[in-house]
Scaffold this active site. Structure first.
Site, PDB file in Angstrom:
ATOM      1  N   ARG A 176       0.852  -1.183   0.000  1.00 35.52           N
ATOM      2  CA  ARG A 176       0.000   0.000   0.000  1.00 35.52           C
ATOM      3  C   ARG A 176       0.891   1.238   0.000  1.00 35.52           C
ATOM      4  O   ARG A 176       2.004   1.211   0.542  1.00 35.52           O
ATOM      5  CB  ARG A 176      -0.913   0.018   1.222  1.00 35.52           C
ATOM      6  CG  ARG A 176      -1.830  -1.188   1.351  1.00 35.52           C
ATOM      7  CD  ARG A 176      -2.629  -1.107   2.647  1.00 35.52           C
ATOM      8  NE  ARG A 176      -3.557  -2.243   2.796  1.00 35.52           N
ATOM      9  CZ  ARG A 176      -3.247  -3.383   3.406  1.00 35.52           C
ATOM     10  NH1 ARG A 176      -2.041  -3.540   3.934  1.00 35.52           N
ATOM     11  NH2 ARG A 176      -4.135  -4.355   3.503  1.00 35.52           N
ATOM     12  N   LYS A 200      -2.290  -2.627   7.924  1.00 32.74           N
ATOM     13  CA  LYS A 200      -3.497  -2.286   8.666  1.00 32.74           C
ATOM     14  C   LYS A 200      -3.530  -3.035   9.992  1.00 32.74           C
ATOM     15  O   LYS A 200      -3.098  -4.184  10.088  1.00 32.74           O
ATOM     16  CB  LYS A 200      -4.740  -2.635   7.843  1.00 32.74           C
ATOM     17  CG  LYS A 200      -4.946  -1.737   6.626  1.00 32.74           C
ATOM     18  CD  LYS A 200      -6.255  -2.063   5.933  1.00 32.74           C
ATOM     19  CE  LYS A 200      -6.511  -1.104   4.777  1.00 32.74           C
ATOM     20  NZ  LYS A 200      -7.807  -1.382   4.102  1.00 32.74           N
ATOM     21  N   HIS A 270      -2.579   2.633  -5.672  1.00 34.46           N
ATOM     22  CA  HIS A 270      -3.236   1.379  -5.308  1.00 34.46           C
ATOM     23  C   HIS A 270      -3.477   0.509  -6.532  1.00 34.46           C
ATOM     24  O   HIS A 270      -3.591  -0.713  -6.426  1.00 34.46           O
ATOM     25  CB  HIS A 270      -4.560   1.669  -4.598  1.00 34.46           C
ATOM     26  CG  HIS A 270      -4.901   0.666  -3.543  1.00 34.46           C
ATOM     27  ND1 HIS A 270      -4.153   0.502  -2.387  1.00 34.46           N
ATOM     28  CD2 HIS A 270      -5.902  -0.249  -3.467  1.00 34.46           C
ATOM     29  CE1 HIS A 270      -4.691  -0.458  -1.654  1.00 34.46           C
ATOM     30  NE2 HIS A 270      -5.743  -0.932  -2.283  1.00 34.46           N
ATOM     31  N   ARG A 273      -0.752  -1.910  -6.890  1.00 33.51           N
ATOM     32  CA  ARG A 273      -0.928  -3.034  -5.963  1.00 33.51           C
ATOM     33  C   ARG A 273      -1.914  -4.045  -6.545  1.00 33.51           C
ATOM     34  O   ARG A 273      -1.665  -5.258  -6.509  1.00 33.51           O
ATOM     35  CB  ARG A 273      -1.427  -2.490  -4.623  1.00 33.51           C
ATOM     36  CG  ARG A 273      -1.826  -3.529  -3.587  1.00 33.51           C
ATOM     37  CD  ARG A 273      -2.192  -2.801  -2.294  1.00 33.51           C
ATOM     38  NE  ARG A 273      -2.942  -3.614  -1.354  1.00 33.51           N
ATOM     39  CZ  ARG A 273      -2.400  -4.422  -0.453  1.00 33.51           C
ATOM     40  NH1 ARG A 273      -1.090  -4.567  -0.413  1.00 33.51           N
ATOM     41  NH2 ARG A 273      -3.150  -5.107   0.396  1.00 33.51           N
ATOM     42  N   HIS A 296      -3.632  -9.242   3.432  1.00 28.43           N
ATOM     43  CA  HIS A 296      -5.079  -9.291   3.639  1.00 28.43           C
ATOM     44  C   HIS A 296      -5.401 -10.164   4.843  1.00 28.43           C
ATOM     45  O   HIS A 296      -4.866 -11.264   4.987  1.00 28.43           O
ATOM     46  CB  HIS A 296      -5.776  -9.884   2.411  1.00 28.43           C
ATOM     47  CG  HIS A 296      -5.803  -8.957   1.236  1.00 28.43           C
ATOM     48  ND1 HIS A 296      -5.943  -9.396  -0.066  1.00 28.43           N
ATOM     49  CD2 HIS A 296      -5.703  -7.603   1.164  1.00 28.43           C
ATOM     50  CE1 HIS A 296      -5.926  -8.351  -0.884  1.00 28.43           C
ATOM     51  NE2 HIS A 296      -5.788  -7.264  -0.160  1.00 28.43           N
ATOM     52  N   TYR A 305      -9.580 -11.027  -6.931  1.00 33.34           N
ATOM     53  CA  TYR A 305      -8.684 -10.921  -8.078  1.00 33.34           C
ATOM     54  C   TYR A 305      -8.798 -12.117  -9.017  1.00 33.34           C
ATOM     55  O   TYR A 305      -8.293 -12.080 -10.135  1.00 33.34           O
ATOM     56  CB  TYR A 305      -7.225 -10.805  -7.609  1.00 33.34           C
ATOM     57  CG  TYR A 305      -6.947  -9.563  -6.810  1.00 33.34           C
ATOM     58  CD1 TYR A 305      -6.880  -8.311  -7.423  1.00 33.34           C
ATOM     59  CD2 TYR A 305      -6.771  -9.632  -5.438  1.00 33.34           C
ATOM     60  CE1 TYR A 305      -6.641  -7.170  -6.684  1.00 33.34           C
ATOM     61  CE2 TYR A 305      -6.521  -8.494  -4.686  1.00 33.34           C
ATOM     62  CZ  TYR A 305      -6.468  -7.272  -5.318  1.00 33.34           C
ATOM     63  OH  TYR A 305      -6.239  -6.144  -4.583  1.00 33.34           O
TER      64      TYR A 305
END
Length: 324
Positions: A176, A200, A270, A273, A296, A305
């Site tokens: 990110r 995150k 992004h 990414r 994730h 994806y």
């Protein structure tokens, strides 16, 4: 209750106990502040309805103290009405989903803190966020973009060397942009070609990068960064023109500028990414590996994806199935 004090208490909970990123904390606070702004008591609302032509309240009406908020007015009906108003204002599905999540987090916290008699947000529903993958680059387009950045860096300009290394890492490591600008020099292992980032929820992970990215990073660290660093520079991996830590906005502007220069699809950082994730899957990587690289929490996030890899699935089917 005092509105600002309530929001500050909620902010500390999000940042310290939940460990959310600064960006998420800021977004949640803005959402909850918007929600609290709709909690207008009937007497205040009535006074506003009776206001004069110039918008001023009647002479005998005391000025309402908007620094105060009455959480007694916060119930499921108020939450649904607020969210419906957001939808009517044209907010996207992803924004509505985030605002509903912010409201539910707030009501759960407020109930546990004794500010609410019940958790009124438990039954608040929201639309699923849009799971479509945004615009990505084809493999050839990604190569053209990075080649353009590399050609600019041939002049030795520190900013061009930095942009080249930043784009190479965004694509090679799939990080990110906030993780990229938050990284320090010590987070890079040049021998092992890995980068340690804080994702995150303050979750740390180590991601690999390839030889092209290593080449660009070496040029930046050996020749570009020393030219921009000052006595007061932080240990940041990427520095701005004045020697401070490079910001997210600056990276976003450079990515847009370089995609235009390379003549490829315009996209934000992004998008690199997303491109990296898609190309990993197209190249045969498994979902679990891509999930770990991207950081994730849920595999379902990574699975979005897979729909862009239909060509790879068709090729595998044609090769393996006896009736293909």
């Amino acid at each position: 209750m005092d509105r600002d004090a309530l929001l500050d208490e909620f902010r500390r909970f999000l940042a310290v106990q939940r460990g959310l990123s600064e960006h998420t904390v800021r977004a949640y606070l803005a959402d909850v502040a918007n929600l609290l702004g709709t909690l207008v008591p009937d007497d205040v609302a009535g006074a506003e309805d009776e206001a004069g032509a110039d918008g001023s309240p009647p002479a005998d009406t005391p000025e309402p103290d908007r620094a105060q908020v009455d959480l007694v007015l916060l119930d499921l009906t108020a939450l649904r009405s607020w969210l419906a108003g957001q939808a009517a204002a044209g907010r996207s599905r992803s924004t509505l989903a985030r605002r509903a999540a912010a409201a539910r987090t707030f009501t759960t916290w407020a109930h546990r803190r004794g500010h609410l008699g019940a958790d009124v947000g438990l039954r608040l529903l929201s639309p699923r966020p849009d799971s479509r993958v945004p615009t990505i680059l084809a493999v050839g387009e990604a190569a053209d973009l990075l080649a353009t950045a590399g050609e600019l860096a041939e002049d030795g300009d520190p900013a061009h060397l930095r942009d080249w290394a930043a784009l190479e890492l965004l694509y090679a490591a799939g990080v990110r942009v906030s993780e990229l600008v938050g990284a320090d020099v010590a987070d890079v292992d040049r021998r092992e070609r890995t980068l340690r980032v804080l994702g995150k929820g303050a979750k740390e992970r180590v991601v690999p990068f390839g030889v092209p990215a290593a080449r660009a990073l070496d040029a930046w660290l050996d020749r570009g960064r020393p030219a921009l660093a000052t006595d007061t520079s932080p240990p940041a991996l990427f520095l701005g023109a004045r020697g401070g830590r490079l910001g997210v906005r600056a990276v976003r502007e450079r990515v847009h500028a370089l995609t235009a220069l390379a003549g490829v699809h315009d996209l934000a950082p992004h998008g690199l990414r997303h491109s990296a994730a898609t190309h990993l899957l197209d190249g045969g990587s498994d979902l679990r590996t891509v999930q770990e690289v991207l950081g994730h929490t849920s595999l379902a996030t990574t699975q979005r994806y897979t729909h862009v890899s239909a060509e790879r699935l068709r090729a595998a089917y044609a090769q393996a199935h006896p009736r293909a």
